[in-house]
Write an enzyme that holds these catalytic residues in place. Sequence first.
Site, PDB file in Angstrom:
ATOM      1  N   GLY A 169       0.843  -1.193   0.000  1.00 38.24           N
ATOM      2  CA  GLY A 169       0.000   0.000   0.000  1.00 38.24           C
ATOM      3  C   GLY A 169       0.875   1.239   0.000  1.00 38.24           C
ATOM      4  O   GLY A 169       2.032   1.225  -0.445  1.00 38.24           O
ATOM      5  N   GLY A 170       0.344   2.306   0.553  1.00 39.20           N
ATOM      6  CA  GLY A 170       1.082   3.566   0.583  1.00 39.20           C
ATOM      7  C   GLY A 170       2.388   3.468   1.333  1.00 39.20           C
ATOM      8  O   GLY A 170       3.290   4.306   1.145  1.00 39.20           O
ATOM      9  N   GLY A 404      24.639  11.619 -29.468  1.00 35.33           N
ATOM     10  CA  GLY A 404      24.160  12.299 -28.268  1.00 35.33           C
ATOM     11  C   GLY A 404      24.697  11.635 -27.013  1.00 35.33           C
ATOM     12  O   GLY A 404      24.914  12.306 -25.990  1.00 35.33           O
ATOM     13  N   ALA A 405      24.910  10.331 -27.097  1.00 37.96           N
ATOM     14  CA  ALA A 405      25.389   9.606 -25.914  1.00 37.96           C
ATOM     15  C   ALA A 405      26.794  10.082 -25.521  1.00 37.96           C
ATOM     16  O   ALA A 405      27.162  10.050 -24.347  1.00 37.96           O
ATOM     17  CB  ALA A 405      25.374   8.110 -26.167  1.00 37.96           C
TER      18      ALA A 405
HETATM   19  C1  HXC Z   1      -3.354  -4.050  12.395  1.00 34.51           C
HETATM   20  C2  HXC Z   1      -2.349  -5.949  11.624  1.00 34.51           C
HETATM   21  C3  HXC Z   1      -2.158  -5.364  10.354  1.00 34.51           C
HETATM   22  C4  HXC Z   1      -2.624  -4.045  10.175  1.00 34.51           C
HETATM   23  C5  HXC Z   1      -1.336  -7.325  10.300  1.00 34.51           C
HETATM   24  N1  HXC Z   1      -1.823  -7.165  11.525  1.00 34.51           N
HETATM   25  N2  HXC Z   1      -1.548  -6.240   9.553  1.00 34.51           N
HETATM   26  N3  HXC Z   1      -2.930  -5.276  12.627  1.00 34.51           N
HETATM   27  N4  HXC Z   1      -3.198  -3.412  11.217  1.00 34.51           N
HETATM   28  N5  HXC Z   1      -2.465  -3.400   9.009  1.00 34.51           N
HETATM   29  C6  HXC Z   1      -1.787  -8.122  12.638  1.00 34.51           C
HETATM   30  C7  HXC Z   1      -2.661  -9.329  12.399  1.00 34.51           C
HETATM   31  O1  HXC Z   1      -3.967  -9.052  12.852  1.00 34.51           O
HETATM   32  C8  HXC Z   1      -1.968 -10.371  13.278  1.00 34.51           C
HETATM   33  O2  HXC Z   1      -2.301 -10.139  14.607  1.00 34.51           O
HETATM   34  C9  HXC Z   1      -0.511  -9.998  13.129  1.00 34.51           C
HETATM   35  O3  HXC Z   1      -0.481  -8.649  12.686  1.00 34.51           O
HETATM   36  C10 HXC Z   1       0.197 -10.861  12.104  1.00 34.51           C
HETATM   37  O4  HXC Z   1      -0.573 -10.865  10.925  1.00 34.51           O
HETATM   38  P1  HXC Z   1      -0.904 -12.226  10.141  1.00 34.51           P
HETATM   39  O5  HXC Z   1      -1.988 -11.886   9.180  1.00 34.51           O
HETATM   40  O6  HXC Z   1      -1.130 -13.323  11.085  1.00 34.51           O
HETATM   41  O7  HXC Z   1       0.483 -12.471   9.417  1.00 34.51           O
HETATM   42  P2  HXC Z   1       0.750 -13.048   7.972  1.00 34.51           P
HETATM   43  O8  HXC Z   1      -0.085 -14.259   7.720  1.00 34.51           O
HETATM   44  O9  HXC Z   1       2.214 -13.162   7.854  1.00 34.51           O
HETATM   45  O10 HXC Z   1       0.230 -11.916   6.952  1.00 34.51           O
HETATM   46  C11 HXC Z   1       0.858 -10.647   6.918  1.00 34.51           C
HETATM   47  C12 HXC Z   1       0.039  -9.680   6.062  1.00 34.51           C
HETATM   48  C13 HXC Z   1      -1.433  -9.668   6.583  1.00 34.51           C
HETATM   49  C14 HXC Z   1       0.066 -10.127   4.621  1.00 34.51           C
HETATM   50  C15 HXC Z   1       0.696  -8.310   6.178  1.00 34.51           C
HETATM   51  O11 HXC Z   1      -1.429  -9.471   7.990  1.00 34.51           O
HETATM   52  C16 HXC Z   1      -2.255  -8.586   5.959  1.00 34.51           C
HETATM   53  O12 HXC Z   1      -2.735  -8.727   4.814  1.00 34.51           O
HETATM   54  N6  HXC Z   1      -2.480  -7.525   6.715  1.00 34.51           N
HETATM   55  C17 HXC Z   1      -3.305  -6.421   6.288  1.00 34.51           C
HETATM   56  C18 HXC Z   1      -2.539  -5.618   5.298  1.00 34.51           C
HETATM   57  C19 HXC Z   1      -3.294  -4.399   4.898  1.00 34.51           C
HETATM   58  O13 HXC Z   1      -4.314  -4.457   4.204  1.00 34.51           O
HETATM   59  N7  HXC Z   1      -2.811  -3.261   5.421  1.00 34.51           N
HETATM   60  C20 HXC Z   1      -3.393  -1.983   5.135  1.00 34.51           C
HETATM   61  C21 HXC Z   1      -2.786  -1.573   3.821  1.00 34.51           C
HETATM   62  S1  HXC Z   1      -3.305  -0.012   3.365  1.00 34.51           S
HETATM   63  P3  HXC Z   1      -2.283 -11.290  15.690  1.00 34.51           P
HETATM   64  O14 HXC Z   1      -2.779 -10.637  16.916  1.00 34.51           O
HETATM   65  O15 HXC Z   1      -3.171 -12.362  15.150  1.00 34.51           O
HETATM   66  O16 HXC Z   1      -0.862 -11.729  15.797  1.00 34.51           O
HETATM   67  C22 HXC Z   1      -2.114   0.932   3.907  1.00 34.51           C
HETATM   68  C23 HXC Z   1      -2.350   2.330   3.571  1.00 34.51           C
HETATM   69  C24 HXC Z   1      -1.136   3.149   3.849  1.00 34.51           C
HETATM   70  O17 HXC Z   1      -1.189   0.548   4.518  1.00 34.51           O
HETATM   71  C25 HXC Z   1      -1.373   4.460   3.161  1.00 34.51           C
HETATM   72  C26 HXC Z   1      -0.251   5.402   3.367  1.00 34.51           C
HETATM   73  C27 HXC Z   1      -0.413   6.592   2.503  1.00 34.51           C
END
Ligand code: HXC
Length: 510
Positions: A169-170, A404-405
């Site tokens: 993401g971002g 040019g290079a």
């Molecule tokens: C809160 C999160 C989290 C998040 C993971 N966790 N991502 N908690 N916010 N963004 C937590 C999970 O709930 C879990 O908690 C622990 O971290 C480990 O995650 P798992 O899913 O068990 O790990 P894994 O299977 O390795 O998968 C990792 C992952 C997945 C692929 C990153 O967690 C995932 O898809 N997370 C969401 C990603 C996402 O959509 N993020 C937002 C993106 S948008 P527990 O308690 O069970 O250990 C964004 C915008 C930014 O970031 C913009 C900036 C401009």
Amino acid sequence: MQKIIDKLEERRQSAMLGGGKKRISSQHDKGKLTARERVELLVDIDSFEEYDMFKEHRSIDFGMEKNKIAGDGVVIGSGTVNGRLIFVYSQDFTVFGGSLSETHAEKICKIMDMAMKNGAPVIGINDSGGARIQEGVSALAGYAEVFQANILASGVIPQISLIMGPCAGGAVYSPAITDFIFMVKDSSYMFVTGPDVVKTVTNEVVTQEELGGANTHTVKSGVADNAYNNDIEAIKQTRRLIDFMPLNNKEKPPKRKVFDQHNREEKSLDNLIPINHNHPYDMHELIRKTVDEGDFFEIQPSFAKNIIIGFARIEGSAVGIVANQPMVLAGCLDNDASRKAARFVRYCDCFNIPIITFVDVPGFLPGTAQEYGGVIKHGAKLLFAYGEATVPKITVITRKAYGGAYDVMASKHLRGDLNFAWPTAEIAVMGAEGAVKIIFRDEAKHPEKIAKKTKEYSDKFANPFVAARRGYIDDVIMPHATRRRLSSGLRMLKNKELKNPWKKHDNIPL
Ligand code: HXC
């Protein structure tokens, strides 16, 4: 008193465990180190000073008020690398998946602030699920504050990003702004939208690795600079990279003791250029045989291989090397090569690192793919980067410098300080065959006449002396003397002063 001390120690130990032993094991099972293990490996032994170890998030939604972990998913602090100060933040995947909350972002911004005040590099270790989902816009605001800090630090202190887990993401935009990105093979990935969104929007089926793994970004997109097999290797190479850098833009690069004679002659270089001027040779050989102890830290070795960039040392001081690679696309410049080299030239100029350019370039790669891809703008980036650079610039033309290079590759006309050519250099508008085909188009049916004219053109222009007579080449040098000439040139240019006209900032063709 002892009780208070024990309590502090207890709190510390608990904070050190982050998300707990189970999650630490799960991190290890994935072949990844924890945030703290990474920091310990990065800095010199016992040099790490951690800050904000007890900082917690302030979120009260979705039960988060009952779920607080000291440190809030990022370890920050200062330390030294080979005795030189650096600042570091390291996201802890065991704590809420390393996700970025408002307070997590505050910690990163704090370390960036400290780095700016004290003039030392920041190394960001990324391993995060992105914005803390429970926090919503506060997390997004946090990201933007980190971006802003990255932007202001750009060109002031070196910034290096290590991607050692998810970065999606971002979140990708913080590393993207920094100077160098290293990734770990098979355990890290970067993408703006993940495979599920890609499938929904475009119907494309792609794995995380294909979409944004280390191979994708170091070979295809050029987003990342280097890929390593594991966390340890990536961190070791980061330490090595830091050794080439000044701590900030007011310093000169560090000088290191070397045991390689500055005037060492490399006789084998006299035979580097093949007799047939269309045959390739490996430009790495020239680089390795010229720099101190053959030590070359190549950046982006797998992307746009027709140009080579990286750091080395001459007489112990860091230099940036840019070199056409005749082994790939005959060393032509194309879109990717121009972008790759331009960014590197700008990095060197930001941080007072002299630039050495080895030229063997038959021109820009022709074709619709290049033109539609914007070769005009991309080529201009490299031209602009060389032209604006005020650091010492030494150029060595080994063979072709066509069209040019020739101008683009740190020519005299772009304020090259010392422009050397080997006797094998050919400095012309284009190769003799192509030139004669154009000038004597009407004679195309007379191969003997074409051959005669080609020889004539070649005799006249396929050498360095036309340019040398005009002073565009400062000297025609023996290949075996290249190291000696570079060493004495850099010594002469040590106190070079050159300033560009005042401006708010330039408008490089992005
Ligand atoms: C809160 C999160 C989290 C998040 C993971 N966790 N991502 N908690 N916010 N963004 C937590 C999970 O709930 C879990 O908690 C622990 O971290 C480990 O995650 P798992 O899913 O068990 O790990 P894994 O299977 O390795 O998968 C990792 C992952 C997945 C692929 C990153 O967690 C995932 O898809 N997370 C969401 C990603 C996402 O959509 N993020 C937002 C993106 S948008 P527990 O308690 O069970 O250990 C964004 C915008 C930014 O970031 C913009 C900036 C401009």
